[in-house]
Each structure stands twice: as C-alpha cells, then as structure tokens.
Design a protein around this motif. Structure first.
Motif, short mmCIF file in Angstrom:
data_model
loop_
_atom_site.label_atom_id
_atom_site.label_comp_id
_atom_site.label_asym_id
_atom_site.label_seq_id
_atom_site.Cartn_x
_atom_site.Cartn_y
_atom_site.Cartn_z
N PHE B 51 -93.11 26.42 26.02
CA PHE B 51 -92.32 27.65 25.77
C PHE B 51 -92.88 28.39 24.61
O PHE B 51 -93.52 27.59 23.89
CB PHE B 51 -91.11 27.32 25.52
CG PHE B 51 -90.61 26.38 26.86
CD1 PHE B 51 -88.90 26.06 26.48
CD2 PHE B 51 -90.89 26.39 27.83
CE1 PHE B 51 -88.53 25.47 27.55
CE2 PHE B 51 -90.38 25.66 29.00
CZ PHE B 51 -89.20 25.21 28.67
N VAL B 52 -92.40 29.53 24.47
CA VAL B 52 -92.80 30.02 22.95
C VAL B 52 -91.83 29.67 22.06
O VAL B 52 -90.65 29.49 22.29
CB VAL B 52 -92.64 31.59 23.48
CG1 VAL B 52 -92.37 32.30 21.84
CG2 VAL B 52 -93.52 32.32 24.10
N LYS B 54 -89.31 29.33 19.05
CA LYS B 54 -88.81 30.36 18.36
C LYS B 54 -88.88 29.98 16.81
O LYS B 54 -89.07 28.83 16.34
CB LYS B 54 -87.19 30.50 18.57
CG LYS B 54 -86.46 28.75 18.26
CD LYS B 54 -85.21 28.65 18.57
CE LYS B 54 -84.54 27.32 18.40
NZ LYS B 54 -83.45 27.06 19.24
N GLN B 71 -76.96 35.30 17.17
CA GLN B 71 -77.38 34.81 18.81
C GLN B 71 -77.40 36.10 19.52
O GLN B 71 -78.40 36.58 20.21
CB GLN B 71 -76.50 33.83 19.22
CG GLN B 71 -76.64 33.75 20.77
CD GLN B 71 -75.37 34.47 21.54
OE1 GLN B 71 -74.47 34.53 20.85
NE2 GLN B 71 -75.73 35.02 22.83
N GLU B 74 -80.17 38.20 18.49
CA GLU B 74 -81.31 37.83 19.10
C GLU B 74 -81.71 38.23 20.56
O GLU B 74 -82.73 38.64 20.78
CB GLU B 74 -81.62 36.29 18.78
CG GLU B 74 -82.06 35.86 17.32
CD GLU B 74 -81.81 34.37 16.95
OE1 GLU B 74 -81.81 33.73 18.10
OE2 GLU B 74 -82.08 34.17 15.89
N THR B 78 -85.10 39.65 21.66
CA THR B 78 -86.37 38.98 21.98
C THR B 78 -86.26 38.27 23.53
O THR B 78 -87.45 37.89 24.10
CB THR B 78 -86.86 38.02 21.08
OG1 THR B 78 -85.91 37.04 21.10
CG2 THR B 78 -86.79 38.40 19.67
N LYS B 79 -85.27 38.01 24.00
CA LYS B 79 -85.13 37.21 25.19
C LYS B 79 -84.07 37.82 26.44
O LYS B 79 -83.29 38.40 26.03
CB LYS B 79 -84.73 35.73 24.85
CG LYS B 79 -85.60 35.04 23.92
CD LYS B 79 -85.44 33.69 23.69
CE LYS B 79 -86.45 33.32 22.64
NZ LYS B 79 -86.04 31.67 22.03
N THR B 81 -82.08 36.56 30.17
CA THR B 81 -81.85 35.43 31.23
C THR B 81 -81.78 35.94 32.46
O THR B 81 -80.92 36.55 32.76
CB THR B 81 -80.76 34.73 30.85
OG1 THR B 81 -80.87 34.07 29.25
CG2 THR B 81 -80.73 33.37 31.73
N VAL B 85 -82.35 31.63 34.29
CA VAL B 85 -83.77 31.02 33.56
C VAL B 85 -83.96 32.28 32.51
O VAL B 85 -83.76 33.23 32.49
CB VAL B 85 -84.89 31.13 34.57
CG1 VAL B 85 -86.23 30.72 33.76
CG2 VAL B 85 -84.55 30.16 35.70
N THR B 86 -84.24 31.48 31.05
CA THR B 86 -84.47 32.43 29.96
C THR B 86 -86.11 32.79 29.66
O THR B 86 -86.85 31.89 29.56
CB THR B 86 -83.81 31.63 28.74
OG1 THR B 86 -82.43 31.30 29.22
CG2 THR B 86 -83.87 32.63 27.68
N PHE B 87 -86.16 33.97 29.56
CA PHE B 87 -87.63 34.59 29.45
C PHE B 87 -87.88 35.40 28.16
O PHE B 87 -86.75 35.83 27.63
CB PHE B 87 -88.19 35.42 30.90
CG PHE B 87 -88.21 34.63 32.01
CD1 PHE B 87 -89.44 33.71 32.32
CD2 PHE B 87 -87.33 34.65 32.87
CE1 PHE B 87 -89.34 33.17 33.50
CE2 PHE B 87 -87.47 34.01 34.13
CZ PHE B 87 -88.14 33.22 34.46
N PRO B 88 -88.91 35.38 27.54
CA PRO B 88 -89.04 36.09 26.49
C PRO B 88 -89.19 37.81 27.03
O PRO B 88 -89.50 37.87 28.21
CB PRO B 88 -90.56 35.91 25.95
CG PRO B 88 -91.22 35.24 26.95
CD PRO B 88 -90.17 34.56 27.87
N ASN B 298 -81.19 24.06 27.17
CA ASN B 298 -82.43 23.91 27.02
C ASN B 298 -83.22 22.86 27.50
O ASN B 298 -84.36 22.74 28.14
CB ASN B 298 -82.73 24.28 25.64
CG ASN B 298 -82.66 25.64 25.34
OD1 ASN B 298 -82.76 26.54 26.11
ND2 ASN B 298 -82.29 25.78 23.85
#
Lengths: 383, 383
Positions: B51-52, B54, B71, B74, B78-79, B81, B85-88, B298
């Motif tokens: 993963f990238v 953080k 949160q 953020e 940058t992200k 879902t 599923v969570t992606f940048p 996560n």
C-alpha cells in the motif's frame, strides 16, 4: 528334286520368306499380303514355306499311277485331317520351325481347335484369342470402375474435411494460441482441396482414359475378324466335303476299271475292249476331278492360314497396346497419389509455424491489456 | 520521518519485500504467506510495502487534535473508497510501482471492480480472471471435440478405402499387369491402415489429453477461490460499515463537546465544568472506537489484498500451463499428420515397383503357355 525347307540350302524366294518370317510382324504381314495377291505359282511357293512341302517326286500326271491308291497310302502315312484342317502326323514329314521362334507369338500356337472340357464340341483356336481380347476389354472397363469408386471416396472425404474446417469450435480462443488454432482449422480446408484436386485429376487422367480406350468400334472389329475367319473355315469344310465325294467317285471308277480288266483276261471280246477304254477314261476324269477338288481345298486352307497369321498378329499387337495403355495410366494413378501426399504435407507447415510462435506471456499481455480493471492498488484507510 | 517507497533508500525489510516481489511468483507468494502469518507489526510493514504508506507524521494520539476533523479533511484530499475498497486519489500520495513491472501479471491489473456495460452492477476484478479460466477450460474442451470429429472422418475414410480394396473388380487381370493391379488394390488397404493408425493416435495422444486435462476438480477449485475472495470482500464491507458508524458517533460527540465548551464561555458554573470533562471523555472514547474500527478494516483489506495477489498468481500459472499443454498437443497433432503423409507415400511404392515390371511379351508368354491349342501348322492335303 526334293529338299527340306529347314535345311540351309534354299531357293532364293524360299530363303527370303524364311527371313521375313523371323523379322518383326510388320514385314511378316506384308509378306503375307504379298503372298495373298500373288500368282498361283508364287502362292504355292508362299504356302510351301509355311506348310510342309510334299515331296516334289510325287508331282506326276494323275491316272498314270492310280491317284486313289497313292493318296490313300500317303494320308495314312503322313497326314491327318481334323475338323477339315489337314496336319502332318507327329514325327511325319520334315520338322516345322516356329514362324516367330523367340516371341510366343499368337500366330504360332492356335492352329488346332480346342476341345471344351466335356470334349463334345470344339472351339477354334482363333476363338480362344478373341475371348482373350474381350476379357481384356472387360478388365480395362472394371479398372476404370474401380478408379471411379476411389474418386467418390476422395470427394466424400474432402467434403467432410472442409465442413469440419468451418466448425465454430474453440473459435474464441485468443492470442497466439488462437491464431495457431485458427490455422489448424483452416488446414483441414486446404487438405480437402488437395483431395478434391486428386479426385478431379483421377477422373480426367485415369478413369476416363481407361473407360474410353477402344470404344464400341473395337467389339465391332473383333466381330468382323470373327466372321471373316469363321467363313473361311466354313468354306474349307465344304471344299473338304467335295474332296471326300470326289475321292469316293474315283475309288468307284477304279473298282469298275479293275473289274473290266479282269473280264478281259477271261474272255476276249471287242465289246469289253470298248468298256475298258471307257472305264479308263472315266477313271482318269475322276482323277482330274479329285485333283481339282484337292487343289481348291488347299487354296482355301492356304487363304485361311494367311488370314489366321495376319489377324493373330493384329490381335497380338492390340493386346500389347492394351497392356501398355493400362500400365501408363496406373502409373499416372501412383504419380497423383504421391503428389497428394506431398501437397498434404504442405498444408500442415503453416500450422507448425504458428504453433512455434505460441507464447503464454504474450497472450497474457494481450488479454490483460484488453480486460484489466485497474492497476491502482488499495491503501490503508486513515482515521 | 516521511519517505517515498519507490525511492532507492529503503529500510531492510522494505527492500527485501520489493526484491522478492520482482522475483518469480514462487518466492513472491511465499513472502505473502509469511506476511499473513507474521505479527501485526511486521504485517503493518508488509502492507506498507504494497500500500501507499501514509505519512508517519500523521501518527498522533487521537483526540489531541480532533480525529474527525483531520480524517474528513484527509479522505477528501488523498483517498477514496469504492465498493468498500480504499484507493489513493489520482495524483495523491507517492506513486505506486507495479509488483511485477515487466510481466503484465494478473496481480497488478485487477484491483478495481469492473462496471458492466449498463454501468448498473459492477463485477469484482477477480471475477474477470475467473471467467477467463472458465472460458479457457471451455476452449480446451471444444478443441478436443474438434479432434474427435476429425477422428470420425478418418475412420470413415479408412473404412471406405479398405472396403474398396476388397472389390473383385478386374481381379481376373493376368500376368505382370495382373500382379501390379492386385498390388494397387492392396495399397488401398494399406492406406486405410495408415489412416486408422492416425485416428487411433489422435484419440490417445490428442483428443483424450485435451479432454481430460483438469477434470471437474478444476471448476471446484475455482469455486473455492471464488468464495474465499468473495467472503473477504463481504467482511471488508461490514468492517467499512462499522467504520462509518464509528465516524458518525465521533462527530456527534465532537459537536456535543463544542456546545458545552461555548456554554462554559458565557456563564461559569462547576456543573458545566463537569459536563465538559464528561463530554471530552466520551469524545476521546469515540475516537479510540473509530481507530479500532479503522484498524480492523485495514486488517481485512490487507488480508484480501494478500489473497488477491496469491490467487491471481495461481490463476496466472494455471493459464500458462493450459496454453503450453494445448500447444504441446496441437504439435502432436501436426506430427501425426506428417507421419500419416509419409506412411501413405510408402503404400504406393510397391505398386510403382510392380508397374515397373509390367511386360507385355512376358504376359503373352504366360498366357500362351496356358491357353495354346497347338503349334503344328496345317499342310497341303495330298491327292
């Protein structure tokens, strides 16, 4: 003078004939046709080369010595007549040389008639040759049929192959494997083409030539030969009958003359003198009559002989042609078979080529490029 | 400290992981399973490699600064879902490197779900890979069917050829020509044998292997993979739900605390002091709760990630095996085809041989010897 026809010393014409008989059939038949159109004298000579010549010493004015007595004695001794054809008795007369000693030629081996198994009727030797010809024609026809059947098999095989090559089976295989598979299916169509080409060439280059070689004219020609030779045999039979008749008449006249001569011995009378003169004249006449009949018989037998020789040579030639024709076209069959196998080989090569190029990673690349959903990887969610 | 995972400077474990990811799938999946069974700390490390990561700077005791505010800010930044599923977000966070940059590996390209044409429902990337596998199995089965059809064609062709080779056509042909003809007919039987052999080998060496490669177990295995990955996605969904719930609870607590703080500013009373302490405790508690939920989420996403990687590598391996297996057996097909053409050639050779030997004069000799009626020629009848 007396001589043996097979002895080295021969009169010019004689030796010519012998030579021409040894030479190829061409010159031989020529010489025969010459003979046929030649004068009685030269025809006699012609015959004398092929027949056993009767001793020249016996050429005498008939009636000087009783012809009947002499003739009866001779026939008993040296000759026999079977189905109206006159042959020398085994071991009698000078030996005969074959006309074509090294060739097993038809013209040397079919002079006698052939007793059928039951031995009842008998078949002229010439008929045996004709049957061989008819059988040969039949064989040629059946070979052509056989090739026709082969053609049908090839055509059906080709039909099935090209049908299958169009099947959609596994048409969705992809990438380099898909290309190889498509070519493999196509190769069945190429194979089908090869077999169709084989079938077509078989038809034009083998089946047809075998079927059409010697049309119906051929059988007509054989019939002509058949009738021609048969007619001569009939003529020979009737001539033989008249010989027999004349021979009997002469014998009767002979008896009558002898009777009269005895009467003369017992009591002399000028009336009997007259009778004897008369009887001798009639006997001499009957002798001349017989001579004429025998001469006619021999002429006919000679004619038949010449026709037999010429026609048998012709049939022999026809059989050689048939065999060579068939050989040539069966060779064409094997040539086409070889070609077919070679062309078939070549239908597989492009498939081999593409199978060589099958590459799983290349296929994966192609498929992934087309079907990927996303290469951004998930990351931890933050609080 | 902050660092970029793709920069050359990496901590030991990090660089190990990167290397093992470049290496063959074997070592890669091993490393993944290590990771799966390793301690949370090392699992964190494992994840962080894939993963990238953080920015470490953001690791702070929750509640010190309001977690909710941070949160929300953020995630926006940058992200995102998608389907839990969570992606940048594109361009956000450090760049990702492919796990297997040069291989178009399944494990790099199927992270996102695939919108179906209508865009209504969406299909997990993993399902796309499973469908490819099922299609591959189907292709393999259809190829086997195709070969089966070819076998049937060959068998019928062979049947017809050997039937014809037994035909009595022209069986009475005699002599050297008769021998050649008999061999030609026999050669059809030999050809038939060649095609039967081809059919039998196609069955055992191509059709069967293609049909039986990966029995029903294969589809069972795929189902197992399918359920396993699907379950993880479900789990991820429920974990995501609890995160959302916890996030909302924290927000409420935050509001309540702010309200109480304002009341404190307007008029002072010890009762309010108490309320603020209480509200801050609850807010902190909600913060801890959210942190727990996010951590669970996560963990699950990480577990799913690892399973995805391992299973995709497995499917990738299966596809390579399938392609190579098919390639190998299609090669066997072309080899057998070549053999067939070669053997076919050899069936014609004896025919050629005997056609070479066909000799009309020899055949005449044989026939004459058997059928001659008599070689004694006629002679003149004597008087």
């Amino acid at each position: 003078m007396i001589y043996n026809p097979v002895s080295p010393i021969l009169p010019r014409e004689e030796s010519d004939r012998q030579r021409s008989c040894q030479k190829g059939e061409e010159s031989f038949t020529n010489s025969c046709s010459e003979a046929r159109t030649s004068s009685t004298k030269s025809r006699q000579a012609e015959r004398s080369t092929v027949f056993v010549r009767k001793p020249a010493a016996q050429k005498q004015p008939p009636g000087a010595v009783s012809p009947a007595k002499r003739q009866i004695k001779e026939v008993k001794e040296t000759k026999t007549t079977i189905n109206c054809v006159t042959f020398p008795l085994p071991g009698e007369g000078p030996e005969q040389q074959l006309l074509k000693p090294d060739e097993w030629s038809y013209c040397d081996y079919f002079w006698a008639d052939k007793k059928d198994p039951q031995g009842a009727t008998s078949l002229p030797g010439f008929e045996v040759l004709l049957q061989k010809q008819l059988k040969g024609k039949q064989m040629q026809k059946e070979m052509s049929e056989f090739v026709h059947e082969r053609i049908k098999i090839e055509e059906e095989y080709a039909k099935n192959l090209s049908k299958l090559s169009l099947s959609p089976l596994a048409a969705q295989e992809e990438g380099t494997l898909g290309e190889a598979w498509t070519q493999l299916k196509k190769s069945l169509h190429d194979e089908a083409e090869v077999h169709l080409k084989f079938a077509n060439k078989l038809h034009t280059e083998v089946e047809k030539p075998l079927l059409t070689f010697r049309g119906d004219n051929f059988k007509k020609d054989l019939k002509k030969y058949d009738h021609h030779i048969a007619d001569l045999r009939k003529q020979l039979a009737s001539r033989f009958a008249s010989v027999e008749k004349a021979r009997k008449a002469l014998a009767d006249r002979q008896k009558d003359l002898d009777l009269k001569t005895q009467q003369l011995e017992v009591k002399l009378s000028n009336k009997t003198e007259e009778d004897i003169k008369k009887a001798r004249r009639k006997s001499t006449q009957a002798g001349d009559d017989l001579m004429r009949c025998v001469d006619l018989y021999n002429q006919t037998q000679s004619k038949w002989f010449e026709e037999m020789v010429t026609t048998n040579m012709e049939l022999e030639k026809l059989e050689v042609e048939r065999i060579e024709w068939i050989q040539q076209h069966l060779r064409q069959y094997t040539t086409l078979r070889h070609e077919t196998d070679m062309f078939n080989q070549s239908t597989v090569e492009p498939v081999d080529q593409l199978l060589q190029n099958v590459d799983p990673s290349k296929d994966r690349e192609l498929w992934v490029k087309e079907n990927k959903t996303g290469d951004v990887r998930p990351v931890d969610m933050d609080i």
